[in-house]
Design a protein around this motif. Structure first.
Motif, short mmCIF file in Angstrom:
data_model
loop_
_atom_site.label_atom_id
_atom_site.label_comp_id
_atom_site.label_asym_id
_atom_site.label_seq_id
_atom_site.Cartn_x
_atom_site.Cartn_y
_atom_site.Cartn_z
N LEU A 118 0.78 -1.19 0.03
CA LEU A 118 -0.04 0.01 -0.06
C LEU A 118 0.95 1.05 0.23
CD1 LEU A 118 -2.52 -0.83 2.73
CD2 LEU A 118 -2.83 -1.35 0.19
N PRO A 119 0.49 2.20 -0.54
CA PRO A 119 1.03 3.49 -0.56
C PRO A 119 1.43 3.99 1.02
CG PRO A 119 -0.82 3.86 -1.94
CD PRO A 119 -0.76 2.51 -1.29
N ASP A 120 0.60 3.78 1.98
CA ASP A 120 0.88 4.26 3.33
C ASP A 120 1.67 3.17 4.20
OD1 ASP A 120 -1.06 2.73 3.26
OD2 ASP A 120 -2.33 4.29 4.61
N THR A 121 2.18 1.78 3.64
CA THR A 121 2.73 1.00 4.39
C THR A 121 3.64 1.24 5.34
OG1 THR A 121 2.10 -0.89 2.74
CG2 THR A 121 3.87 -1.40 4.54
N ARG A 122 4.69 2.05 4.94
CA ARG A 122 5.58 2.44 5.98
C ARG A 122 5.04 3.54 6.89
NH1 ARG A 122 11.04 3.45 6.52
NH2 ARG A 122 11.76 2.25 4.50
N GLU A 123 4.25 4.24 6.36
CA GLU A 123 3.73 5.28 7.43
C GLU A 123 3.03 4.46 8.68
OE1 GLU A 123 0.43 8.83 7.54
OE2 GLU A 123 1.18 8.24 5.73
N VAL A 124 2.04 3.73 8.17
CA VAL A 124 1.47 2.87 9.10
C VAL A 124 2.24 2.06 10.14
CG1 VAL A 124 -0.28 0.88 9.57
CG2 VAL A 124 -0.57 2.70 7.69
N LEU A 125 3.16 1.13 9.54
CA LEU A 125 4.23 0.66 10.48
C LEU A 125 5.02 1.41 11.41
CD1 LEU A 125 5.34 -2.14 7.77
CD2 LEU A 125 3.53 -2.43 9.67
N GLU A 126 5.53 2.59 10.82
CA GLU A 126 6.10 3.29 11.70
C GLU A 126 5.71 3.87 12.91
OE1 GLU A 126 8.33 5.99 9.09
OE2 GLU A 126 9.80 4.50 8.51
N LYS A 127 4.38 4.17 12.42
CA LYS A 127 3.31 5.01 13.53
C LYS A 127 3.27 3.98 14.73
CE LYS A 127 -1.39 6.11 14.45
NZ LYS A 127 -2.66 6.08 13.90
N TYR A 128 2.95 2.55 14.60
CA TYR A 128 2.87 1.84 15.57
C TYR A 128 4.35 1.31 16.26
CZ TYR A 128 -1.84 2.05 14.84
OH TYR A 128 -3.38 2.87 14.34
N LEU A 129 5.34 1.14 15.40
CA LEU A 129 6.55 0.87 15.89
C LEU A 129 6.82 1.99 17.00
CD1 LEU A 129 7.98 -0.69 12.82
CD2 LEU A 129 7.64 -1.98 15.05
N LYS A 130 6.60 3.27 16.64
CA LYS A 130 6.93 4.13 17.41
C LYS A 130 6.18 4.25 18.78
CE LYS A 130 9.07 7.13 13.89
NZ LYS A 130 8.63 8.39 12.80
N LEU A 131 5.14 3.63 18.81
CA LEU A 131 4.09 3.80 19.79
C LEU A 131 4.57 2.45 20.56
CD1 LEU A 131 0.66 4.46 18.13
CD2 LEU A 131 1.82 5.78 19.84
N GLY A 132 5.38 1.43 20.32
CA GLY A 132 5.86 0.53 21.24
C GLY A 132 5.84 -0.77 20.59
N ALA A 133 5.43 -0.98 19.48
CA ALA A 133 5.07 -2.19 18.89
C ALA A 133 6.30 -3.18 18.89
CB ALA A 133 4.79 -2.38 17.66
N SER A 134 6.31 -4.41 19.36
CA SER A 134 7.73 -5.16 19.42
C SER A 134 8.17 -5.80 18.12
CB SER A 134 7.56 -6.24 20.74
OG SER A 134 6.99 -5.69 21.77
N GLY A 135 7.40 -5.65 17.23
CA GLY A 135 7.84 -6.25 15.92
C GLY A 135 6.65 -6.23 14.77
N ILE A 136 6.92 -6.85 13.71
CA ILE A 136 5.93 -6.76 12.43
C ILE A 136 5.26 -8.11 12.12
CG2 ILE A 136 5.46 -6.18 10.15
CD1 ILE A 136 8.08 -4.06 10.32
N GLY A 137 3.84 -8.06 12.18
CA GLY A 137 3.13 -9.22 11.72
C GLY A 137 1.83 -9.38 12.43
N GLU A 138 1.18 -10.30 12.03
CA GLU A 138 1.41 -11.58 11.13
C GLU A 138 1.13 -11.05 9.92
OE1 GLU A 138 -0.69 -15.80 10.41
OE2 GLU A 138 -1.31 -14.65 12.02
N GLN A 139 2.27 -11.16 8.99
CA GLN A 139 2.21 -10.83 7.65
C GLN A 139 1.68 -12.08 6.99
OE1 GLN A 139 3.71 -8.19 5.34
NE2 GLN A 139 2.94 -7.00 7.14
N LYS A 140 0.45 -11.96 6.59
CA LYS A 140 -0.40 -13.05 5.92
C LYS A 140 -1.28 -12.46 4.77
CE LYS A 140 -3.80 -16.53 7.12
NZ LYS A 140 -4.76 -17.29 8.10
N PHE A 141 -0.41 -12.11 3.79
CA PHE A 141 -0.98 -11.64 2.60
C PHE A 141 -0.55 -12.09 1.28
CE2 PHE A 141 -0.22 -8.25 5.88
CZ PHE A 141 -1.60 -8.03 6.14
#
Length: 315
Positions: A118-141
């Motif tokens: 998606l065009p905003d993939t980076r923006e979304v992931l960075e937002k929640y990682l900065k809010l304290g997310a411990s990782g990325i997933g479950e990538q099921k696409f």
């Protein structure tokens, strides 16, 4: 009385909506691994569950909390859906897991997630990682595991020094597992976590990629076995029917597999049950299987807790 009917009768106290969801699951006919031997929830070992979802097939948050406590879980990793897919589980997204983790900070941590293309993939992931997310997933696409969009996800994980959890399913999600070693080599700083039918089917060197829940005895040396042996940045998430099936289909192989990969395996549940015990709870059955098949208490502690704590930077 069938297992599904029995389960629903015991759950009459639930809302009509959740009961309807349970009926739908029973009607789906998804293959189940053998029951295996069950054990009591408590064993004296601390337990981290590396794979759960909010709103899993309609399960309310309070039922999820109760489920995890019934299994004796000390800490749970919540994996959100992407903005356009519910991970085939009706799971909710980033805001949902963030909310539950903030309400129960001693019991839950959360990952960030978004579709990779998606065009905003980076923006979304960075937002929640900065809010304290411990990782990325479950990538099921529905993408190839070595595609450019997935490499964007891996690069973000590298920037934030967090793991990526991948659902491998032949002809469906993160396809091309036979090429995944190239990503482990290209992103050596990133810890990857493999999960699901195609990941666990490939413990077998003779695996037919089209078979989701194989029953035959295992010939060691499959893709998954080799990746865990040859690369220091890949882990295995033992959750769901696929993880349980990989152990119960050939217990002699499972004992050796758990022993040689004890530093790279993560116990997890990924079940939508509400009781947290008994033969209908995949998580309880998986936990019992690991406790029974692990070679010793040292390996058991690694699989139930220490490996996960290391990835969560709680070691």
């Amino acid at each position: 009385m069938g297992a599904c009917e029995s389960a629903i009768r015991r759950r009459d106290f639930l809302t009509a909506g959740f009961t309807a969801a349970a009926l739908s699951r029973c009607a789906s006919g998804e293959p189940e691994p053998p029951s295996g031997e069950l054990a009591a929830p408590a064993s004296g070992q601390p337990v981290i569950d590396f794979h759960q979802h909010t709103n899993y097939k309609g399960r309310a948050d309070d039922l999820l909390v109760a489920h995890q406590r019934a299994m004796g879980v000390d800490l749970t990793v919540l994996l959100p859906a992407g903005s356009r897919y519910g991970l085939a589980a009706d799971a909710l997204g980033n805001d949902s897991v963030l909310d539950l983790a903030r309400r129960h900070p001693e019991e839950f941590v959360f990952y960030a997630n978004e579709l990779p293309d998606l065009p905003d993939t980076r923006e979304v992931l960075e937002k929640y990682l900065k809010l304290g997310a411990s990782g990325i997933g479950e990538q099921k696409f529905p993408v190839e595991c070595d595609s450019a969009p997935m490499q964007l996800v891996y690069s973000i994980a590298r920037e934030f020094d967090v793991p990526v959890l991948l659902h491998f399913q032949h002809d469906a999600y993160n396809t091309g597992i036979e090429r995944f070693h190239t990503m482990l080599e290209k992103f050596p700083e990133v810890d990857f976590i493999g999960h699901a039918q195609t990941w666990w089917g490939n413990v077998d060197a003779n695996h037919d990629q089209a078979v989701m829940y194989p029953r035959a005895p295992v010939t060691a040396g499959g893709i998954t076995d080799r990746l865990l042996s040859d690369y220091g940045n890949i882990y295995g998430d033992l959750s769901a029917g696929s993880g349980l099936n990989s152990m119960l289909r050939d217990e002699d192989h499972a004992r050796g597999f758990l022993e040689r990969h004890q530093d790279r395996l993560l116990w997890a549940s990924d079940c939508n049950d509400i009781l947290g015990r008994g033969s209908e709870c995949i998580g309880a059955r998986s936990l019992a299987a690991v406790r029974r098949l692990a070679p010793d208490d040292v390996a058991l502690r690694k699989i139930l807790h220490d490996n996960a704590a290391r990835l969560l930077k709680r070691a």
